[in-house]
Design a protein around this motif. Structure first.
Motif, PDB file in Angstrom:
ATOM      1  N   ALA A  91       0.834  -1.202   0.000  1.00  0.00           N
ATOM      2  CA  ALA A  91       0.000   0.000   0.000  1.00  0.00           C
ATOM      3  C   ALA A  91       0.872   1.256   0.000  1.00  0.00           C
ATOM      4  O   ALA A  91       0.564   2.233  -0.686  1.00  0.00           O
ATOM      5  CB  ALA A  91      -0.937  -0.002   1.205  1.00  0.00           C
ATOM      6  N   ILE A  92       1.966   1.237   0.741  1.00  0.00           N
ATOM      7  CA  ILE A  92       2.873   2.389   0.769  1.00  0.00           C
ATOM      8  C   ILE A  92       3.447   2.633  -0.623  1.00  0.00           C
ATOM      9  O   ILE A  92       3.471   3.767  -1.111  1.00  0.00           O
ATOM     10  CB  ILE A  92       4.006   2.167   1.799  1.00  0.00           C
ATOM     11  N   LEU A  93       3.888   1.572  -1.285  1.00  0.00           N
ATOM     12  CA  LEU A  93       4.479   1.727  -2.611  1.00  0.00           C
ATOM     13  C   LEU A  93       3.450   2.163  -3.647  1.00  0.00           C
ATOM     14  O   LEU A  93       3.759   2.940  -4.552  1.00  0.00           O
ATOM     15  CB  LEU A  93       5.154   0.419  -3.043  1.00  0.00           C
ATOM     16  N   GLY A 143       8.451  10.666   9.211  1.00  0.00           N
ATOM     17  CA  GLY A 143       8.493   9.603   8.214  1.00  0.00           C
ATOM     18  C   GLY A 143       7.348   8.627   8.370  1.00  0.00           C
ATOM     19  O   GLY A 143       6.747   8.189   7.381  1.00  0.00           O
ATOM     20  N   GLU A 144       7.040   8.260   9.587  1.00  0.00           N
ATOM     21  CA  GLU A 144       5.914   7.354   9.839  1.00  0.00           C
ATOM     22  C   GLU A 144       4.599   7.964   9.359  1.00  0.00           C
ATOM     23  O   GLU A 144       3.771   7.283   8.754  1.00  0.00           O
ATOM     24  CB  GLU A 144       5.816   7.018  11.330  1.00  0.00           C
ATOM     25  N   GLU A 145       4.412   9.256   9.627  1.00  0.00           N
ATOM     26  CA  GLU A 145       3.182   9.937   9.183  1.00  0.00           C
ATOM     27  C   GLU A 145       3.093   9.935   7.660  1.00  0.00           C
ATOM     28  O   GLU A 145       2.024   9.662   7.098  1.00  0.00           O
ATOM     29  CB  GLU A 145       3.151  11.367   9.710  1.00  0.00           C
ATOM     30  N   ASP A 146       4.217  10.240   6.990  1.00  0.00           N
ATOM     31  CA  ASP A 146       4.215  10.262   5.524  1.00  0.00           C
ATOM     32  C   ASP A 146       3.900   8.887   4.948  1.00  0.00           C
ATOM     33  O   ASP A 146       3.097   8.758   4.013  1.00  0.00           O
ATOM     34  CB  ASP A 146       5.569  10.747   5.002  1.00  0.00           C
ATOM     35  N   LEU A 147       4.513   7.845   5.508  1.00  0.00           N
ATOM     36  CA  LEU A 147       4.254   6.493   5.007  1.00  0.00           C
ATOM     37  C   LEU A 147       2.818   6.057   5.286  1.00  0.00           C
ATOM     38  O   LEU A 147       2.203   5.368   4.473  1.00  0.00           O
ATOM     39  CB  LEU A 147       5.243   5.498   5.625  1.00  0.00           C
ATOM     40  N   HIS A 148       2.278   6.480   6.427  1.00  0.00           N
ATOM     41  CA  HIS A 148       0.885   6.147   6.739  1.00  0.00           C
ATOM     42  C   HIS A 148      -0.056   6.791   5.717  1.00  0.00           C
ATOM     43  O   HIS A 148      -1.008   6.150   5.239  1.00  0.00           O
ATOM     44  CB  HIS A 148       0.540   6.593   8.167  1.00  0.00           C
ATOM     45  N   LYS A 149       0.211   8.055   5.366  1.00  0.00           N
ATOM     46  CA  LYS A 149      -0.612   8.740   4.353  1.00  0.00           C
ATOM     47  C   LYS A 149      -0.492   8.047   3.000  1.00  0.00           C
ATOM     48  O   LYS A 149      -1.490   7.883   2.286  1.00  0.00           O
ATOM     49  CB  LYS A 149      -0.183  10.198   4.223  1.00  0.00           C
ATOM     50  N   MET A 150       0.742   7.634   2.651  1.00  0.00           N
ATOM     51  CA  MET A 150       0.940   6.931   1.375  1.00  0.00           C
ATOM     52  C   MET A 150       0.192   5.610   1.373  1.00  0.00           C
ATOM     53  O   MET A 150      -0.395   5.221   0.361  1.00  0.00           O
ATOM     54  CB  MET A 150       2.422   6.701   1.124  1.00  0.00           C
ATOM     55  N   GLU A 152      -2.527   4.888   3.045  1.00  0.00           N
ATOM     56  CA  GLU A 152      -3.958   5.184   2.916  1.00  0.00           C
ATOM     57  C   GLU A 152      -4.315   5.453   1.450  1.00  0.00           C
ATOM     58  O   GLU A 152      -5.352   5.001   0.967  1.00  0.00           O
ATOM     59  CB  GLU A 152      -4.339   6.357   3.797  1.00  0.00           C
ATOM     60  N   LYS A 153      -3.468   6.214   0.741  1.00  0.00           N
ATOM     61  CA  LYS A 153      -3.723   6.493  -0.678  1.00  0.00           C
ATOM     62  C   LYS A 153      -3.660   5.206  -1.496  1.00  0.00           C
ATOM     63  O   LYS A 153      -4.430   5.014  -2.423  1.00  0.00           O
ATOM     64  CB  LYS A 153      -2.678   7.466  -1.234  1.00  0.00           C
ATOM     65  N   GLY A 154      -2.719   4.325  -1.144  1.00  0.00           N
ATOM     66  CA  GLY A 154      -2.552   3.081  -1.890  1.00  0.00           C
ATOM     67  C   GLY A 154      -3.668   2.087  -1.674  1.00  0.00           C
ATOM     68  O   GLY A 154      -3.928   1.246  -2.536  1.00  0.00           O
TER      69      GLY A 154
END
Length: 156
Positions: A91-93, A143-150, A152-154
């Protein structure tokens, strides 16, 4: 020297030049024949799946780029998979924006095209890493917040 003697001397020089040219040509043919003997098959045959060299170049390009893409994905999954569940890593990727992908590609190209580019990009990455380490807690949270948002988008 009379005209006949000069003419004869010029003829001798011309003949010797002609002989030298033939000798050089013979040496070149011998080297070419030796090179041809070292290669498998007929010299007129192109080694590759297609007789068209342009098609063979296209096939090689697609194969190399495809394998590089698969290797990149494996490394990305490996880096994320050590800390996140495989589903979240995927999901992050998938959640990366097109702009991020273009930026990362551009940075990689700058780094691989020249020594100054590699030094510039490597220095920038080193500086960013040292900065993140000096602010380790804040950087980790960001970094954790950014990856969590990514992620969610994925998942959308």
């Amino acid at each position: 020297m009379g005209k006949t003697t000069v003419g004869k001397a010029m003829g001798d020089i011309s003949a010797k030049g002609h002989d030298v040219a033939h000798a050089a040509k013979d040496v070149a043919h011998a080297a070419s024949d030796k090179a041809k003997a070292m290669l498998p098959g007929k010299p007129s045959e192109l080694h590759g799946p297609s007789p068209n060299p342009h098609t063979n170049l296209l096939i090689a390009d697609v194969a190399l780029r495809g394998s590089a893409m698969l290797a990149r994905r494996a490394v990305e999954h490996g880096l994320l998979g050590s800390k996140y569940a495989p589903r979240k890593a995927k999901a992050i990727l998938r959640g990366r924006t097109f702009g991020e992908t273009l930026f990362h590609t551009a940075i990689a190209r700058v780094a691989t095209r020249s020594v100054p580019g590699a030094i510039l990009v490597g220095g920038g990455l080193l500086a960013k890493t040292l900065y993140d380490r000096s602010k380790s807690h804040a950087a980790r949270v960001e970094g954790e917040e950014d990856l969590h948002k990514m992620a969610e988008k994925g998942e959308e």
